[in-house]
Design a protein around this motif. Sequence first.
Motif, PDB file in Angstrom:
ATOM      1  N   LEU A   1      -1.395 -46.824  -7.426  1.00  0.00           N
ATOM      2  CA  LEU A   1      -1.271 -45.776  -8.444  1.00  0.00           C
ATOM      3  C   LEU A   1      -2.664 -45.390  -8.900  1.00  0.00           C
ATOM      4  N   ARG A   2      -3.267 -44.476  -8.193  1.00  0.00           N
ATOM      5  CA  ARG A   2      -4.596 -44.015  -8.573  1.00  0.00           C
ATOM      6  C   ARG A   2      -4.729 -42.538  -8.217  1.00  0.00           C
ATOM      7  N   GLY A   3      -5.864 -41.966  -8.588  1.00  0.00           N
ATOM      8  CA  GLY A   3      -6.041 -40.543  -8.362  1.00  0.00           C
ATOM      9  C   GLY A   3      -5.041 -39.741  -9.168  1.00  0.00           C
ATOM     10  N   VAL A   4      -4.531 -38.664  -8.572  1.00  0.00           N
ATOM     11  CA  VAL A   4      -3.587 -37.797  -9.274  1.00  0.00           C
ATOM     12  C   VAL A   4      -2.313 -38.542  -9.615  1.00  0.00           C
ATOM     13  N   ARG A   5      -1.798 -39.353  -8.658  1.00  0.00           N
ATOM     14  CA  ARG A   5      -0.562 -40.076  -8.911  1.00  0.00           C
ATOM     15  C   ARG A   5      -0.728 -41.056 -10.070  1.00  0.00           C
ATOM     16  N   GLY A   6      -1.871 -41.723 -10.142  1.00  0.00           N
ATOM     17  CA  GLY A   6      -2.119 -42.640 -11.244  1.00  0.00           C
ATOM     18  C   GLY A   6      -2.218 -41.928 -12.575  1.00  0.00           C
ATOM     19  N   ALA A   7      -2.890 -40.761 -12.577  1.00  0.00           N
ATOM     20  CA  ALA A   7      -3.015 -40.003 -13.823  1.00  0.00           C
ATOM     21  C   ALA A   7      -1.662 -39.502 -14.303  1.00  0.00           C
ATOM     22  N   VAL A   8      -0.825 -39.037 -13.359  1.00  0.00           N
ATOM     23  CA  VAL A   8       0.517 -38.572 -13.719  1.00  0.00           C
ATOM     24  C   VAL A   8       1.337 -39.724 -14.284  1.00  0.00           C
ATOM     25  N   ALA A   9       1.246 -40.896 -13.646  1.00  0.00           N
ATOM     26  CA  ALA A   9       1.998 -42.054 -14.114  1.00  0.00           C
ATOM     27  C   ALA A   9       1.596 -42.446 -15.525  1.00  0.00           C
ATOM     28  N   ASP A  10       0.286 -42.433 -15.794  1.00  0.00           N
ATOM     29  CA  ASP A  10      -0.191 -42.810 -17.129  1.00  0.00           C
ATOM     30  C   ASP A  10       0.280 -41.808 -18.185  1.00  0.00           C
ATOM     31  N   LYS A  11       0.185 -40.516 -17.850  1.00  0.00           N
ATOM     32  CA  LYS A  11       0.550 -39.500 -18.837  1.00  0.00           C
ATOM     33  C   LYS A  11       2.044 -39.503 -19.122  1.00  0.00           C
ATOM     34  N   LEU A  12       2.869 -39.633 -18.090  1.00  0.00           N
ATOM     35  CA  LEU A  12       4.305 -39.637 -18.299  1.00  0.00           C
ATOM     36  C   LEU A  12       4.752 -40.884 -19.058  1.00  0.00           C
ATOM     37  N   SER A  13       4.128 -42.021 -18.747  1.00  0.00           N
ATOM     38  CA  SER A  13       4.472 -43.256 -19.469  1.00  0.00           C
ATOM     39  C   SER A  13       4.095 -43.127 -20.940  1.00  0.00           C
TER      40      SER A  13
ATOM     41  N   THR B   1       1.442 -30.148  -5.154  1.00  0.00           N
ATOM     42  CA  THR B   1       0.442 -30.045  -4.098  1.00  0.00           C
ATOM     43  C   THR B   1       0.503 -31.296  -3.231  1.00  0.00           C
ATOM     44  N   GLU B   2      -0.293 -31.305  -2.151  1.00  0.00           N
ATOM     45  CA  GLU B   2      -0.340 -32.480  -1.284  1.00  0.00           C
ATOM     46  C   GLU B   2      -0.883 -33.686  -2.034  1.00  0.00           C
ATOM     47  N   ARG B   3      -1.704 -33.450  -3.058  1.00  0.00           N
ATOM     48  CA  ARG B   3      -2.288 -34.546  -3.827  1.00  0.00           C
ATOM     49  C   ARG B   3      -1.363 -35.011  -4.939  1.00  0.00           C
ATOM     50  N   GLY B   4      -0.269 -34.307  -5.162  1.00  0.00           N
ATOM     51  CA  GLY B   4       0.658 -34.680  -6.219  1.00  0.00           C
ATOM     52  C   GLY B   4       0.878 -33.533  -7.184  1.00  0.00           C
ATOM     53  N   LEU B   5       1.546 -33.842  -8.282  1.00  0.00           N
ATOM     54  CA  LEU B   5       1.878 -32.837  -9.281  1.00  0.00           C
ATOM     55  C   LEU B   5       0.674 -32.561 -10.176  1.00  0.00           C
ATOM     56  N   VAL B   6       0.310 -31.295 -10.307  1.00  0.00           N
ATOM     57  CA  VAL B   6      -0.760 -30.892 -11.219  1.00  0.00           C
ATOM     58  C   VAL B   6      -0.241 -29.781 -12.117  1.00  0.00           C
ATOM     59  N   VAL B   7      -0.902 -29.606 -13.254  1.00  0.00           N
ATOM     60  CA  VAL B   7      -0.477 -28.581 -14.216  1.00  0.00           C
ATOM     61  C   VAL B   7      -1.683 -27.710 -14.571  1.00  0.00           C
ATOM     62  N   PRO B   8      -1.948 -26.651 -13.787  1.00  0.00           N
ATOM     63  CA  PRO B   8      -3.010 -25.721 -14.157  1.00  0.00           C
ATOM     64  C   PRO B   8      -2.646 -24.980 -15.438  1.00  0.00           C
ATOM     65  N   VAL B   9      -3.650 -24.487 -16.148  1.00  0.00           N
ATOM     66  CA  VAL B   9      -3.432 -23.884 -17.462  1.00  0.00           C
ATOM     67  C   VAL B   9      -3.933 -22.442 -17.473  1.00  0.00           C
ATOM     68  N   VAL B  10      -3.063 -21.529 -17.887  1.00  0.00           N
ATOM     69  CA  VAL B  10      -3.429 -20.120 -18.098  1.00  0.00           C
ATOM     70  C   VAL B  10      -3.918 -20.001 -19.541  1.00  0.00           C
ATOM     71  N   ARG B  11      -5.203 -19.757 -19.709  1.00  0.00           N
ATOM     72  CA  ARG B  11      -5.787 -19.675 -21.045  1.00  0.00           C
ATOM     73  C   ARG B  11      -5.367 -18.389 -21.753  1.00  0.00           C
ATOM     74  N   ASP B  12      -5.127 -18.515 -23.055  1.00  0.00           N
ATOM     75  CA  ASP B  12      -4.807 -17.361 -23.909  1.00  0.00           C
ATOM     76  C   ASP B  12      -3.694 -16.509 -23.299  1.00  0.00           C
ATOM     77  N   ALA B  13      -2.640 -17.163 -22.869  1.00  0.00           N
ATOM     78  CA  ALA B  13      -1.526 -16.444 -22.251  1.00  0.00           C
ATOM     79  C   ALA B  13      -0.858 -15.498 -23.236  1.00  0.00           C
ATOM     80  N   HIS B  14      -0.975 -15.766 -24.524  1.00  0.00           N
ATOM     81  CA  HIS B  14      -0.341 -14.913 -25.533  1.00  0.00           C
ATOM     82  C   HIS B  14      -0.968 -13.527 -25.583  1.00  0.00           C
ATOM     83  N   GLU B  15      -2.164 -13.383 -25.019  1.00  0.00           N
ATOM     84  CA  GLU B  15      -2.833 -12.083 -25.011  1.00  0.00           C
ATOM     85  C   GLU B  15      -2.594 -11.312 -23.716  1.00  0.00           C
ATOM     86  N   GLY B  16      -1.886 -11.920 -22.756  1.00  0.00           N
ATOM     87  CA  GLY B  16      -1.721 -11.298 -21.456  1.00  0.00           C
ATOM     88  C   GLY B  16      -0.403 -10.577 -21.284  1.00  0.00           C
ATOM     89  N   THR B  17      -0.344  -9.783 -20.231  1.00  0.00           N
ATOM     90  CA  THR B  17       0.890  -9.112 -19.819  1.00  0.00           C
ATOM     91  C   THR B  17       1.510  -9.905 -18.667  1.00  0.00           C
TER      92      THR B  17
END
Length: 451
Positions: free
Chosen positions: A228-240, A321-337
């Motif tokens: 449990l390391r890399g992306v998978r380890g980070a996901v495990a820690d955050k979900l726990s 992704t191939e590296r695991g689950l990631v969550v990219p962030v759209v900044r200031d989405a409230h100002e977008g169309t």
Amino acid sequence: MPQVLEFKLPDLGEGLTEAEIVRWLVEVGDVVAIDQPVVEVETAKAMVEVPCPYGGVVTARFGDEGTELPVGAPLLTVAVGSPVEASGDGPAADSGTEDSGSGNVLVGYGTGAPPVRRRRVRPQGVKAAVAVPAAPEAVVPEPEHVAGPVAVVSPLVRRLARQHDLDLRRLAGSGPDGLILRADVESAIRSAAEAPVAEPAVVPAASGASASLVSSASPVSGGERVALRGVRGAVADKLSRSRREIPDATCWVDADATELMAARASMNSVAGASKVSVLALLARICTAALARYPELNSTVDQEAREIVRLPQVHLGFAAQTERGLVVPVVRDAHEGTAESIGAEIARLTEAARTGTLTPAQLTGGTFTLNNYGVFGVDGSTPIINHPEAAMLGVGRIVPKPWVHEGQLAVRQVVQLSLTFDHRVCDGGTAGGFLRYVADCVERPALLLRSL
């Protein structure tokens, strides 16, 4: 006289404390320029190239490919002000002091200067490998491993070898120029599995009892172990952590998405206009709903025992992704169309697939949209992306029998689920948010009131 400077793994920011060496981009003896990428590392959030702040000749590297190093551990040493630089054949001749470094050593950041062609030279007056005291926690490789990188190109081959504890340096590659292929690794795995296993020792039992077999095997045996390391380890820690700290609850509703799909088809029929995705429309609906129910765009300061309502909506979206689950962030989405949000989602999705997302693009979200319908499922109870307060899950949109205007008809139906932190609001607020989202899905014209 040349001066040998040590370049350490820099502070990666965003709370990251370690990184794994994926691929060395330079070898001992190469001439590097200031801010030239020298190593590709994988953190728990992204795979990025690290630029070196010094220009000169590489005299030593620390860490094999596949090794995890903590922040502050030595990466390599560079001889600056060497004769090859003074002759005008190397990088800038004025880079002979530590202060001449650029300082652009954060992962994912640099000057953007064009790459410099690597040239191998034999440093004059500088030993090929310089003994530099390592930090106490640093892992210093054996001397013979400094000679160069492993002949592997595919990250999948490296991952497969790591999962089975194979030393790639002991394998002979069957590809061009000795390149190690996946078939070589799989063959080595089969050979290791077929190797004879030593018989367990027979130890006489005490007090006349029958003999027993004593084995050194682990109590849990026969299964494959995946670190449990890399992306998978980070996901495990955050979900726990989310499950430990957040008292979550989930509500869900079925919605008739027929009009939403028709509206999208009408938008995309305009010649020359950018295509709008269903995810982009749902993201725009979410920002409108959060404007009405700001309680769900918040976080909890547990130490101060306060709810912090956030003024901006930084919308995360789950991407597999191939590296695991990631969550990219759209900044200031409230100002977008819907169109601008869709363009940003497409850009971040492509970066996620290529592994080029920076830590800044993966953090700071205030609300997450999870479209698990792409996996062909109808519903789920998502785990909140800590430290956010809520996540909207979207199932697949499929034709189903539906009562429409008093008549049974086949309509495009979707299941929506909202998991929320019960500390920030009660069920009435969560239900109101979800009902507004469903109403906008069923009657997209409602969004016109907030545009």
